[in-house]
Design a protein around this motif. Structure first.
Motif, PDB file in Angstrom:
ATOM      1  N   GLY A   1       0.444  -0.738 -32.364  1.00 18.06           N
ATOM      2  CA  GLY A   1       0.774  -1.845 -31.470  1.00 18.06           C
ATOM      3  C   GLY A   1       0.590  -1.462 -30.011  1.00 18.06           C
ATOM      4  O   GLY A   1       0.090  -2.257 -29.206  1.00 18.06           O
ATOM      5  N   THR A   2       0.986  -0.246 -29.662  1.00 18.90           N
ATOM      6  CA  THR A   2       0.796   0.253 -28.297  1.00 18.90           C
ATOM      7  C   THR A   2      -0.678   0.324 -27.952  1.00 18.90           C
ATOM      8  O   THR A   2      -1.106  -0.062 -26.859  1.00 18.90           O
ATOM      9  N   TRP A   3      -1.465   0.805 -28.904  1.00 20.67           N
ATOM     10  CA  TRP A   3      -2.910   0.910 -28.707  1.00 20.67           C
ATOM     11  C   TRP A   3      -3.505  -0.481 -28.496  1.00 20.67           C
ATOM     12  O   TRP A   3      -4.300  -0.700 -27.575  1.00 20.67           O
TER      13      TRP A   3
ATOM     14  N   THR B   1      -5.246  -2.071 -25.126  1.00 21.48           N
ATOM     15  CA  THR B   1      -6.604  -2.605 -25.181  1.00 21.48           C
ATOM     16  C   THR B   1      -6.654  -4.005 -24.588  1.00 21.48           C
ATOM     17  O   THR B   1      -7.593  -4.349 -23.870  1.00 21.48           O
ATOM     18  N   ALA B   2      -5.650  -4.817 -24.882  1.00 24.16           N
ATOM     19  CA  ALA B   2      -5.643  -6.199 -24.395  1.00 24.16           C
ATOM     20  C   ALA B   2      -5.157  -6.309 -22.953  1.00 24.16           C
ATOM     21  O   ALA B   2      -5.593  -7.203 -22.218  1.00 24.16           O
TER      22      ALA B   2
ATOM     23  N   VAL C   1      -9.291   3.058 -24.577  1.00 23.91           N
ATOM     24  CA  VAL C   1      -9.114   4.502 -24.415  1.00 23.91           C
ATOM     25  C   VAL C   1      -7.694   4.817 -23.937  1.00 23.91           C
ATOM     26  O   VAL C   1      -7.017   5.694 -24.479  1.00 23.91           O
ATOM     27  N   GLY C   2      -7.217   4.085 -22.937  1.00 26.03           N
ATOM     28  CA  GLY C   2      -5.878   4.325 -22.419  1.00 26.03           C
ATOM     29  C   GLY C   2      -4.800   4.031 -23.451  1.00 26.03           C
ATOM     30  O   GLY C   2      -3.817   4.775 -23.571  1.00 26.03           O
ATOM     31  N   GLY C   3      -4.976   2.964 -24.217  1.00 23.61           N
ATOM     32  CA  GLY C   3      -4.015   2.636 -25.269  1.00 23.61           C
ATOM     33  C   GLY C   3      -3.979   3.707 -26.343  1.00 23.61           C
ATOM     34  O   GLY C   3      -2.907   4.065 -26.850  1.00 23.61           O
ATOM     35  N   PHE C   4      -5.160   4.235 -26.705  1.00 24.22           N
ATOM     36  CA  PHE C   4      -5.209   5.307 -27.701  1.00 24.22           C
ATOM     37  C   PHE C   4      -4.491   6.551 -27.190  1.00 24.22           C
ATOM     38  O   PHE C   4      -3.717   7.176 -27.914  1.00 24.22           O
ATOM     39  N   LEU C   5      -4.747   6.920 -25.946  1.00 23.71           N
ATOM     40  CA  LEU C   5      -4.099   8.121 -25.387  1.00 23.71           C
ATOM     41  C   LEU C   5      -2.579   7.958 -25.343  1.00 23.71           C
ATOM     42  O   LEU C   5      -1.840   8.905 -25.634  1.00 23.71           O
ATOM     43  N   LEU C   6      -2.101   6.769 -25.022  1.00 26.47           N
ATOM     44  CA  LEU C   6      -0.657   6.536 -25.000  1.00 26.47           C
ATOM     45  C   LEU C   6      -0.068   6.607 -26.405  1.00 26.47           C
ATOM     46  O   LEU C   6       0.982   7.220 -26.616  1.00 26.47           O
ATOM     47  N   ALA C   7      -0.752   6.021 -27.393  1.00 21.76           N
ATOM     48  CA  ALA C   7      -0.282   6.080 -28.782  1.00 21.76           C
ATOM     49  C   ALA C   7      -0.303   7.529 -29.288  1.00 21.76           C
ATOM     50  O   ALA C   7       0.624   7.968 -29.976  1.00 21.76           O
TER      51      ALA C   7
ATOM     52  N   SER D   1      -0.980  19.850 -24.048  1.00 20.92           N
ATOM     53  CA  SER D   1      -2.039  19.106 -23.360  1.00 20.92           C
ATOM     54  C   SER D   1      -1.781  17.607 -23.350  1.00 20.92           C
ATOM     55  O   SER D   1      -2.323  16.896 -22.501  1.00 20.92           O
ATOM     56  N   GLN D   2      -0.936  17.115 -24.256  1.00 19.81           N
ATOM     57  CA  GLN D   2      -0.648  15.690 -24.295  1.00 19.81           C
ATOM     58  C   GLN D   2       0.126  15.243 -23.058  1.00 19.81           C
ATOM     59  O   GLN D   2       0.179  14.052 -22.767  1.00 19.81           O
ATOM     60  N   LEU D   3       0.704  16.187 -22.347  1.00 18.67           N
ATOM     61  CA  LEU D   3       1.400  15.853 -21.105  1.00 18.67           C
ATOM     62  C   LEU D   3       0.437  15.770 -19.923  1.00 18.67           C
ATOM     63  O   LEU D   3       0.831  15.337 -18.845  1.00 18.67           O
ATOM     64  N   LYS D   4      -0.814  16.171 -20.135  1.00 21.11           N
ATOM     65  CA  LYS D   4      -1.778  16.222 -19.044  1.00 21.11           C
ATOM     66  C   LYS D   4      -2.945  15.260 -19.251  1.00 21.11           C
ATOM     67  O   LYS D   4      -4.024  15.460 -18.703  1.00 21.11           O
ATOM     68  N   PHE D   5      -2.739  14.211 -20.060  1.00 26.74           N
ATOM     69  CA  PHE D   5      -3.816  13.270 -20.331  1.00 26.74           C
ATOM     70  C   PHE D   5      -4.319  12.592 -19.053  1.00 26.74           C
ATOM     71  O   PHE D   5      -5.477  12.199 -18.985  1.00 26.74           O
ATOM     72  N   HIS D   6      -3.469  12.424 -18.064  1.00 27.81           N
ATOM     73  CA  HIS D   6      -3.881  11.780 -16.820  1.00 27.81           C
ATOM     74  C   HIS D   6      -4.937  12.600 -16.075  1.00 27.81           C
ATOM     75  O   HIS D   6      -5.749  12.044 -15.340  1.00 27.81           O
TER      76      HIS D   6
END
Length: 168
Positions: free
Chosen positions: A32-34, A38-39, A71-77, A133-138
């Protein structure tokens, strides 16, 4: 390889989970986050254009916005799922899935975290590069794509017997 010890409110499942495990353990809320990410990006562009119209066609901008939102939604999920592996969020479901999966691998005599054709120094380097590394996705999205033995948990809880060292 030394793992950083972090006190968490929930049990640690894996300090550096493999990419495929993180994605396989996605919850419906992660999907759902992804989808929302996306939307949301193209929707924001569309509504921004309604508030401040520009005399250009939005088709290309909306497509690019949809891709960036995907891409951003996937990284957040992915990050949310990783937090559950680390014990930062409620993880009972993942803990049960992990125990069933790795106990089965231990009973079959397979390595818990998969086999790797990489030398040990490459596995160690991959671990040090992908840990947290998940803390450095930005800054730089990086995933653990290498099977290695550095996961911060005791393999004995899955039924793995310690290997005896040769005294020769």
């Amino acid at each position: 390889m030394h793992n950083k010890i972090v006190t968490t409110p929930y049990p640690l499942i894996d300090a550096d989970p493999h990419f495929t495990r993180v994605v396989r353990y996605f919850r419906p809320t992660d999907y759902g986050t992804w989808a929302a990410g996306t939307a949301a990006f193209p929707a924001a562009l569309y509504f921004w254009n309604m508030a401040d119209p520009v005399n250009v066609r939005l088709r290309t901008s909306l497509r690019l916005g949809g891709f960036l939102g995907f891409v951003g939604g996937f990284l957040l999920a992915y990050q949310q799922s990783s937090f559950r592996f680390w014990g930062w969020r409620e993880n009972k479901r993942e803990e049960d899935m992990d125990f069933a999966e790795l106990s089965q691998r231990a009973r079959e005599g397979k390595p818990l975290y998969g086999e790797s054709t990489q030398p040990e120094w490459v596995q160690g380097t991959a671990y040090t590069n992908s840990a947290w590394s998940q803390l450095k996705f930005h800054a730089f999205p990086m995933f653990n794509l290498v099977n290695h033995p550095h996961h911060g948990t005791d393999p004995a809880k899955y039924g793995v017997k310690p290997q005896e060292k040769d005294s020769n």
